[in-house]
Scaffold this active site. Sequence first.
Site, mmCIF file in Angstrom:
data_model
loop_
_atom_site.group_PDB
_atom_site.id
_atom_site.type_symbol
_atom_site.label_atom_id
_atom_site.label_comp_id
_atom_site.label_asym_id
_atom_site.label_seq_id
_atom_site.Cartn_x
_atom_site.Cartn_y
_atom_site.Cartn_z
ATOM 1 N N GLN A 145 -65.249 36.595 47.375
ATOM 2 C CA GLN A 145 -64.876 37.966 47.039
ATOM 3 C C GLN A 145 -66.140 38.800 46.914
ATOM 4 O OE1 GLN A 145 -64.654 39.473 43.097
ATOM 5 N NE2 GLN A 145 -62.433 39.684 43.208
ATOM 6 N N HIS A 147 -68.130 42.626 45.829
ATOM 7 C CA HIS A 147 -68.172 43.936 45.185
ATOM 8 C C HIS A 147 -68.593 44.984 46.203
ATOM 9 C CE1 HIS A 147 -68.869 42.359 40.804
ATOM 10 N NE2 HIS A 147 -67.596 42.399 41.139
ATOM 11 N N GLU A 174 -63.652 44.252 45.823
ATOM 12 C CA GLU A 174 -63.413 44.934 44.547
ATOM 13 C C GLU A 174 -64.385 46.095 44.408
ATOM 14 O OE1 GLU A 174 -63.417 43.943 39.731
ATOM 15 O OE2 GLU A 174 -64.356 42.562 41.153
ATOM 16 N N GLU A 225 -57.640 42.092 38.673
ATOM 17 C CA GLU A 225 -58.129 40.979 37.854
ATOM 18 C C GLU A 225 -58.806 41.518 36.594
ATOM 19 O OE1 GLU A 225 -60.980 38.704 40.116
ATOM 20 O OE2 GLU A 225 -62.440 40.327 40.141
ATOM 21 N N GLN A 300 -60.219 34.752 36.858
ATOM 22 C CA GLN A 300 -61.649 34.934 37.113
ATOM 23 C C GLN A 300 -62.362 34.392 35.882
ATOM 24 O OE1 GLN A 300 -64.620 38.665 38.127
ATOM 25 N NE2 GLN A 300 -63.043 38.978 36.593
ATOM 26 N N ASP A 339 -70.853 36.604 39.669
ATOM 27 C CA ASP A 339 -71.072 38.007 40.013
ATOM 28 C C ASP A 339 -72.137 38.648 39.128
ATOM 29 O OD1 ASP A 339 -69.272 37.599 37.961
ATOM 30 O OD2 ASP A 339 -68.016 39.305 38.438
ATOM 31 N N SER A 366 -66.932 35.813 42.132
ATOM 32 C CA SER A 366 -65.922 36.825 41.819
ATOM 33 C C SER A 366 -66.579 38.195 41.944
ATOM 34 C CB SER A 366 -65.358 36.604 40.418
ATOM 35 O OG SER A 366 -66.399 36.468 39.461
#
Length: 754
Positions: A145, A147, A174, A225, A300, A339, A366
């Site tokens: 995933q 950002h 995200e 999330e 997460q 992350d 994440s």
Amino acid sequence: MADERRSARFEAREATELRRETLVEPWPELGLVAADGPADPEPELVVEHGVVVRLDGKDASELDVIDRFLVAHGLDLEVAAEAMALPDERLARMLVDVDVPRDELVRLGRGLTPAKLARVVGMLDPVELMMALKKLRARRDPGNQAHVTNLKESPALLAADAAEAARRGFDELETTVGVARYAPLNALALLVGSQTGRPGVMTQCAVEERRNLELAIRGLVTYAETLSVYGTEAVFADGDDTPWSKAFLASAYASRGVKVRFTSGTGSEALMGHAAGLSMLYLEARCVSVVRAAGAQGVQNGSISCVALVLSVPGGTRAILAENVLAAWLDLEVASGNDAIASHSPIRKTAKLMGQFLPGTDFVTSGYSIMPRRDNTFGGGNYDGDDIDEWLTIQRDWQVDGGIEPVAEEEALRVRERAARAVQAVFAELGLPEVTDAEVEAATVGHGSPDMPDRDRAADVEAADELLARGVSALDVALALDRRGHEDVAEAVVGMLRQRVAADYLQTSAVIEPDGLVRSAVNDPNLYLGPGTGYRLEGERWELLQALPHVVDPRRLGAAPADAEPIVAEGDTARRGDDASEVVVAVGPAFADGLRETIAGLSHADVLAAVVEGVDEAGASARLVRIRRAADVAFIGHDGARLSGSGVALGLQSKGTAVIHRADLQPLDNLELFGMSPLYTLESYRAMGRNAAGYALGQRVGPVPTELDNFARAKLIVLTTLLHAQEARAVVPGAPPVELTLISASLRARSGRL
């Protein structure tokens, strides 16, 4: 008197990035203990007439809100008696036993209390935890995933970054906002960019829950999330929440076809001052038990924003890995917390990553910052866009799938421009503030938000408010794309709306393929049962992940062009000279022939010119000879010395390694050895020539100063190998040495003597 001396080495280490961080001794009362805290309860479950009367050291009357939620919705009492009766050691061994299938462990996990869960995973060492995680991961293969944010909230840059992230294989993207009112525009840009890069990528905008749910209902985002859970009642109360309210919110998302994960992580209770003297791992066992009880399909977890706090105590990294194992054991999708920045030390943060990277999780990070770190408004990622090449190389090194694919520069530029153009079209069609051509170009080729033109931020937030007031949905976005000629992106956006109706991606560990197929733990489960089973990185996927853009064909490295101008001409067999002032310059079998440059990129013509000039300057005479029987610099130099009238020679390998040798020394002995060929300049070779002449003339000689490059081996060992291999292929066993004549015009001009 105290010794006031300081070690310069200790002082140097005090200035490293690592020493910017604070490491502390455990303080259990404050919750600063990773696992096995002295106040952690003993595992206990007493059931009478189908009712739980004691749970982990508490009577029913003492149970807090978390305990009561777990008793009501979390514990499977039909399996609890069997599971709780198993000794800790037995359960721990089952976690790493390849003959015990995942399904059996998941079944037993439903009957275990938080204290039992924490106690069992706490028995595993880091390698055993990775073995357990490899088996317990829900979906067969790992994913990732990303950002996607920027400081200027630029829609063109958001769309371009989203498109590149999608093209690089991220299954989820995200974003968040610096100003809450930007959320609709950022969500829109992320949706358009993601579907331009690869249809099926799911997106979310991390904002306040009511706004997030509104964006989800309109189809502008696909998942959430942002639902946090905690391991003590006091922290829940601080947030004006309970496990029941969180479960209700999760159901609100799911009932509208929106995927949801909870967020938890070790250290949050200590950070908020309500750890109740309990260990981080035990509190996280309570958190993931709540997540499963709430019916969410994933979590997460992995400390997330508290990671540096957890890493400050002994065993913190191990505890983070253990909490990922706990979540997988409870049959939850795991987006592992890589992350937030874990450390300023590159070694330390990479060591932390390996726990999730090697066994693989459903989402290895994440939130991998696809942008440079300065544009990450989530607070700075552990890894960012400038680290992509390192991540890809580590995947290749380990033959491990970390969920990111290599993309050529041309393809990245193409997809970034298409996404920026698509969002430009949507803004124009919907009457939003203009996205200019200059913004599109900067988003395509720029490094980050400093390269982007400024926008009228007041106009943007007003437009975002108006967009919500007008009720704009993802369908409106698709229609705008279609009207402006972006039919393929429009179809991809409509495809995401179809996915919401089908809701297949609400299954555990769900990802969407470009063709619309949903893969999850239901139809693509992890069936690892030891070597040769489960997901193996092989076939087309392995071919893709090892073909990095900066990987080169070794056959093309170092070889001379076919039409290269000759530098030397070979003559008769070389004989021993009778000039006492002579220095033989002995070169390897491929020097100035099949190979034309040193490893430092110096032309062999220029190197020979410099050596000859050095010999001349010192008053000796140079004779060039090629040694054909050997490629080793020691034997090249020694053979040359035996031919020299003075008994002294300078031996040169094609890659630039050199030696000053004398005939009466053993081949592996020498007068001076120059092994750091990447560092040598033409002046270095000139100095070698002067010194060789000095030895030949019987003068007092000071060795040429040496330098070291401790990174040269890592940077150049491949090129070293290839250059030496070509030198070795040019060897003619038993062949006599031959005289060389310099024929390069540039060399003749430099030497002034030929």
